[in-house]
Design a protein around this motif. Structure first.
Motif, mmCIF file in Angstrom:
data_model
loop_
_atom_site.group_PDB
_atom_site.id
_atom_site.type_symbol
_atom_site.label_atom_id
_atom_site.label_comp_id
_atom_site.label_asym_id
_atom_site.label_seq_id
_atom_site.Cartn_x
_atom_site.Cartn_y
_atom_site.Cartn_z
ATOM 1 N N VAL A 139 0.834 -1.209 0.000
ATOM 2 C CA VAL A 139 0.000 0.000 0.000
ATOM 3 C C VAL A 139 0.866 1.256 0.000
ATOM 4 N N LEU A 140 1.919 1.267 0.824
ATOM 5 C CA LEU A 140 2.799 2.432 0.880
ATOM 6 C C LEU A 140 3.476 2.689 -0.460
ATOM 7 N N VAL A 141 3.938 1.632 -1.101
ATOM 8 C CA VAL A 141 4.577 1.779 -2.415
ATOM 9 C C VAL A 141 3.548 2.205 -3.452
ATOM 10 N N GLY A 142 2.350 1.625 -3.389
ATOM 11 C CA GLY A 142 1.309 1.952 -4.352
ATOM 12 C C GLY A 142 0.856 3.401 -4.257
ATOM 13 N N LEU A 143 0.845 3.946 -3.031
ATOM 14 C CA LEU A 143 0.447 5.341 -2.845
ATOM 15 C C LEU A 143 1.599 6.315 -3.063
ATOM 16 N N GLY A 144 2.780 5.794 -3.343
ATOM 17 C CA GLY A 144 3.933 6.654 -3.572
ATOM 18 C C GLY A 144 4.544 7.215 -2.302
ATOM 19 N N LEU A 145 4.183 6.631 -1.145
ATOM 20 C CA LEU A 145 4.728 7.104 0.133
ATOM 21 C C LEU A 145 6.071 6.463 0.462
#
Length: 299
Positions: A139-145
């Motif tokens: 999720v963090l990678v997918g949101l660019g965080l």
């Protein structure tokens, strides 16, 4: 005391079987652990050939840097898990004490972490935290965080906080249930009288609600502290004490010493120290319960 015991000797006869069982399964293991803590038990030596070393095991423990690392981890684990679980559970209890649509469903949902098996929860969270396939990292990678999934339980700096989060998730429902039960005992008449006298919501909570919850709060905190100090499943299943002893707490370190390295003497000495600490917490727990009983008797 002996005279009273003799006068009630017939009563003790009824509980004699239970006392005998307790002596076998509790008293003898405690005695043998204390005895074993004064002996050296090398892995290549049979247990019956143990070597008497006196207090050497205790001295070795207290002078070992690993002991202080494990003790620091245990204190952080216990205090962090206990305090945050209690505060979060208390906040949820206050919120659920109000009437609103869907309150019963929300109560059932919030209790789920507590009723789930600790073993199952540990494996689920281990997968959630996985550095390659974990859902949080995805999720963090997918949101660019984040550029890459973080190492929650594979990093020395983040493993203990990550385990504490899992422990809080499992324990706060217990604190919530205890505090919800305590809130049922707060007299509505006092709350209404305080409101008539002009007290705001915070003043009613601090001067009316909280004093009635002091005893149940003490009992809840002590129960959480004892459970966390003696917690084993989550840290052992998720990390096994690693990496580099960063998530070892007392109980997991004792298990590794005894069953991983076969250092029964040192593990027994650790166990005796842990037993003394838990007995001290148990003393305060019994005092808290006694205070509640005396208060109920006076009322």
């Amino acid at each position: 005391m002996l005279r009273k015991m003799w006068e009630h000797r017939a009563d003790y006869a009824y509980v004699l079987p239970a006392i005998a069982v307790m002596l076998v399964v509790i008293a003898y293991p405690i005695y043998y652990t204390i005895e074993l803590s004064f002996f050296n038990t090398p892995p290549g030596l049979q247990l019956r050939d143990k070597i008497y070393v006196g207090l050497d095991n205790y001295i070795a423990i207290l002078t070992s840097p690993v002991f202080w690392k494990v003790t620091s981890n245990t204190l952080i684990w216990t205090l962090g898990s206990t305090f945050i679980s209690f505060v979060l559970g208390f906040a949820c209890a206050l919120a659920l004490h109000r009437d609103f649509v869907g309150r019963g469903i929300l109560r059932a949902v919030l209790i789920i972490p507590w009723v789930i098996s600790a073993v199952a929860a540990s494996y689920i969270w281990k997968w959630i935290y996985h550095s390659d396939f974990g859902i949080i990292g995805a999720v963090l990678v997918g949101l660019g965080l984040a550029d890459r999934p973080p190492n929650f339980i594979d990093s020395v700096s983040t493993v203990l906080p990550s385990l504490i989060v899992v422990n809080i998730w499992r324990e706060f429902p217990f604190a919530m249930i205890m505090m919800m039960a305590g809130l049922q005992t707060v007299p509505d008449q006092l709350l209404r009288a305080a409101k008539v006298d002009g007290a705001n919501a915070w003043q009613r909570f601090w001067h009316v609600t909280f004093p009635h919850l002091r005893n149940v709060s003490t009992v809840t905190i002590l129960l959480l502290a004892v459970a966390n100090f003696n917690s084993f499943i989550i840290p052992w299943i998720m990390t096994g004490g690693g990496p580099s002893n960063a998530s070892h707490i007392w109980i997991t370190h004792i298990y590794e010493l005894a069953f991983g390295r076969q250092r029964w003497g040192v593990a027994s000495a650790y166990s005796v120290l842990l037993f003394l600490i838990l007995m001290s917490l148990g003393y305060f727990y019994v005092r808290a319960l006694s205070g509640n009983e005396q208060k109920d008797g006076n009322e």
